[in-house]
Design a protein around this motif. Sequence first.
Motif, PDB file in Angstrom:
ATOM      1  N   MET A  74       0.815  -1.188   0.000  1.00 53.96           N
ATOM      2  CA  MET A  74       0.000   0.000   0.000  1.00 53.96           C
ATOM      3  C   MET A  74       0.862   1.257   0.000  1.00 53.96           C
ATOM      4  N   LEU A  75       1.972   1.196   0.727  1.00 58.36           N
ATOM      5  CA  LEU A  75       2.861   2.356   0.742  1.00 58.36           C
ATOM      6  C   LEU A  75       3.434   2.621  -0.643  1.00 58.36           C
ATOM      7  N   LEU A  76       3.741   1.562  -1.365  1.00 61.05           N
ATOM      8  CA  LEU A  76       4.271   1.740  -2.721  1.00 61.05           C
ATOM      9  C   LEU A  76       3.221   2.363  -3.646  1.00 61.05           C
ATOM     10  N   LEU A  77       1.960   1.959  -3.474  1.00 61.75           N
ATOM     11  CA  LEU A  77       0.889   2.571  -4.271  1.00 61.75           C
ATOM     12  C   LEU A  77       0.747   4.050  -3.943  1.00 61.75           C
ATOM     13  N   TRP A  78       0.805   4.362  -2.657  1.00 59.51           N
ATOM     14  CA  TRP A  78       0.689   5.760  -2.216  1.00 59.51           C
ATOM     15  C   TRP A  78       1.855   6.588  -2.742  1.00 59.51           C
ATOM     16  N   GLU A  79       3.058   6.027  -2.620  1.00 60.91           N
ATOM     17  CA  GLU A  79       4.234   6.745  -3.116  1.00 60.91           C
ATOM     18  C   GLU A  79       4.137   6.955  -4.622  1.00 60.91           C
ATOM     19  N   GLY A  80       3.652   5.939  -5.336  1.00 62.04           N
ATOM     20  CA  GLY A  80       3.481   6.071  -6.778  1.00 62.04           C
ATOM     21  C   GLY A  80       2.495   7.160  -7.143  1.00 62.04           C
ATOM     22  N   MET A  96      -7.897  -4.512   7.546  1.00 59.98           N
ATOM     23  CA  MET A  96      -7.838  -3.085   7.206  1.00 59.98           C
ATOM     24  C   MET A  96      -7.219  -2.874   5.829  1.00 59.98           C
ATOM     25  N   VAL A  97      -6.139  -3.571   5.549  1.00 63.24           N
ATOM     26  CA  VAL A  97      -5.463  -3.423   4.255  1.00 63.24           C
ATOM     27  C   VAL A  97      -6.369  -3.873   3.121  1.00 63.24           C
ATOM     28  N   ILE A  98      -7.042  -4.994   3.307  1.00 60.09           N
ATOM     29  CA  ILE A  98      -7.946  -5.491   2.262  1.00 60.09           C
ATOM     30  C   ILE A  98      -9.057  -4.487   1.986  1.00 60.09           C
ATOM     31  N   PHE A  99      -9.658  -3.955   3.065  1.00 65.24           N
ATOM     32  CA  PHE A  99     -10.718  -2.963   2.867  1.00 65.24           C
ATOM     33  C   PHE A  99     -10.186  -1.716   2.165  1.00 65.24           C
ATOM     34  N   CYS A 100      -8.997  -1.262   2.529  1.00 69.52           N
ATOM     35  CA  CYS A 100      -8.428  -0.080   1.879  1.00 69.52           C
ATOM     36  C   CYS A 100      -8.164  -0.332   0.398  1.00 69.52           C
ATOM     37  N   LEU A 101      -7.628  -1.485   0.076  1.00 67.34           N
ATOM     38  CA  LEU A 101      -7.364  -1.808  -1.326  1.00 67.34           C
ATOM     39  C   LEU A 101      -8.647  -1.892  -2.140  1.00 67.34           C
ATOM     40  N   GLN A 102      -9.748  -2.266  -1.490  1.00 72.77           N
ATOM     41  CA  GLN A 102     -11.046  -2.334  -2.166  1.00 72.77           C
ATOM     42  C   GLN A 102     -11.746  -0.975  -2.192  1.00 72.77           C
ATOM     43  N   TYR A 162     -13.115   2.432   2.749  1.00 72.46           N
ATOM     44  CA  TYR A 162     -12.402   3.119   3.823  1.00 72.46           C
ATOM     45  C   TYR A 162     -13.205   3.187   5.122  1.00 72.46           C
ATOM     46  N   ILE A 163     -14.510   3.256   5.021  1.00 68.43           N
ATOM     47  CA  ILE A 163     -15.344   3.278   6.231  1.00 68.43           C
ATOM     48  C   ILE A 163     -15.247   1.936   6.948  1.00 68.43           C
ATOM     49  N   GLU A 164     -15.274   0.850   6.190  1.00 71.91           N
ATOM     50  CA  GLU A 164     -15.128  -0.476   6.793  1.00 71.91           C
ATOM     51  C   GLU A 164     -13.746  -0.641   7.418  1.00 71.91           C
ATOM     52  N   ALA A 165     -12.724  -0.121   6.751  1.00 73.40           N
ATOM     53  CA  ALA A 165     -11.370  -0.185   7.308  1.00 73.40           C
ATOM     54  C   ALA A 165     -11.298   0.597   8.611  1.00 73.40           C
ATOM     55  N   ASP A 166     -11.976   1.740   8.673  1.00 72.59           N
ATOM     56  CA  ASP A 166     -12.012   2.534   9.895  1.00 72.59           C
ATOM     57  C   ASP A 166     -12.722   1.785  11.013  1.00 72.59           C
ATOM     58  N   LYS A 167     -13.796   1.071  10.681  1.00 70.94           N
ATOM     59  CA  LYS A 167     -14.512   0.280  11.694  1.00 70.94           C
ATOM     60  C   LYS A 167     -13.601  -0.797  12.278  1.00 70.94           C
ATOM     61  N   VAL A 168     -12.824  -1.453  11.417  1.00 65.69           N
ATOM     62  CA  VAL A 168     -11.898  -2.476  11.889  1.00 65.69           C
ATOM     63  C   VAL A 168     -10.829  -1.846  12.770  1.00 65.69           C
ATOM     64  N   TYR A 169     -10.340  -0.658  12.382  1.00 64.85           N
ATOM     65  CA  TYR A 169      -9.349   0.045  13.195  1.00 64.85           C
ATOM     66  C   TYR A 169      -9.912   0.372  14.575  1.00 64.85           C
ATOM     67  N   MET A 170     -11.149   0.869  14.609  1.00 64.01           N
ATOM     68  CA  MET A 170     -11.764   1.192  15.890  1.00 64.01           C
ATOM     69  C   MET A 170     -11.954  -0.051  16.747  1.00 64.01           C
ATOM     70  N   GLN A 171     -12.317  -1.154  16.123  1.00 63.77           N
ATOM     71  CA  GLN A 171     -12.462  -2.404  16.870  1.00 63.77           C
ATOM     72  C   GLN A 171     -11.114  -2.847  17.429  1.00 63.77           C
ATOM     73  N   LEU A 172     -10.066  -2.662  16.666  1.00 61.58           N
ATOM     74  CA  LEU A 172      -8.719  -3.005  17.134  1.00 61.58           C
ATOM     75  C   LEU A 172      -8.295  -2.095  18.281  1.00 61.58           C
ATOM     76  N   SER A 173      -8.564  -0.786  18.144  1.00 67.21           N
ATOM     77  CA  SER A 173      -8.076   0.141  19.167  1.00 67.21           C
ATOM     78  C   SER A 173      -8.887   0.135  20.447  1.00 67.21           C
ATOM     79  N   ILE A 174     -10.215   0.117  20.368  1.00 67.11           N
ATOM     80  CA  ILE A 174     -11.001   0.175  21.601  1.00 67.11           C
ATOM     81  C   ILE A 174     -11.851  -1.058  21.828  1.00 67.11           C
ATOM     82  N   GLY A 175     -11.884  -1.963  20.875  1.00 61.14           N
ATOM     83  CA  GLY A 175     -12.677  -3.178  21.039  1.00 61.14           C
ATOM     84  C   GLY A 175     -14.163  -2.902  20.950  1.00 61.14           C
ATOM     85  N   ASN A 176     -14.932  -3.785  21.550  1.00 62.13           N
ATOM     86  CA  ASN A 176     -16.386  -3.652  21.525  1.00 62.13           C
ATOM     87  C   ASN A 176     -16.921  -3.120  22.844  1.00 62.13           C
TER      88      ASN A 176
END
Length: 102
Positions: free
Chosen positions: A1-7, A61-67, A70-84
């Motif tokens: 993903m970083l390579l795509l962003w850099e590109g 998160m990476v799979i959702f971002c590549l697809q 981004y909202i789904e990736a954010d939901k996964v991030y929030m679940q990772l950071s604060i859980g349920n």
Amino acid sequence: MLLLWEGDLTSARGSGGTTDEKGNLVSMAQYNQTVTYLNPMMEKLKDQTFDRDMSYFLSKMVIFCLQGEYIEADKVYMQLSIGNAPWPIGVTMVSLDIGVCV
């Protein structure tokens, strides 16, 4: 993903892009900061000392971002950071009351 962003950043800079020079500088600064902040995680991945639970969430998160989901990736991030964990009972609205101290 970083390579795509850099590109994307280098192609926007090379083709003149649609943003101004200041916007390009800010984008490059964000990219460089992200690379710096991801270095500890990348080292753990290389050493295979990265937590399995975190790798599961990271891959989602990476799979959702590549697809482009981004909202789904954010939901996964929030679940990772604060859980349920739910908000404490009785908390319906959180506000900050900032007063002027003299």
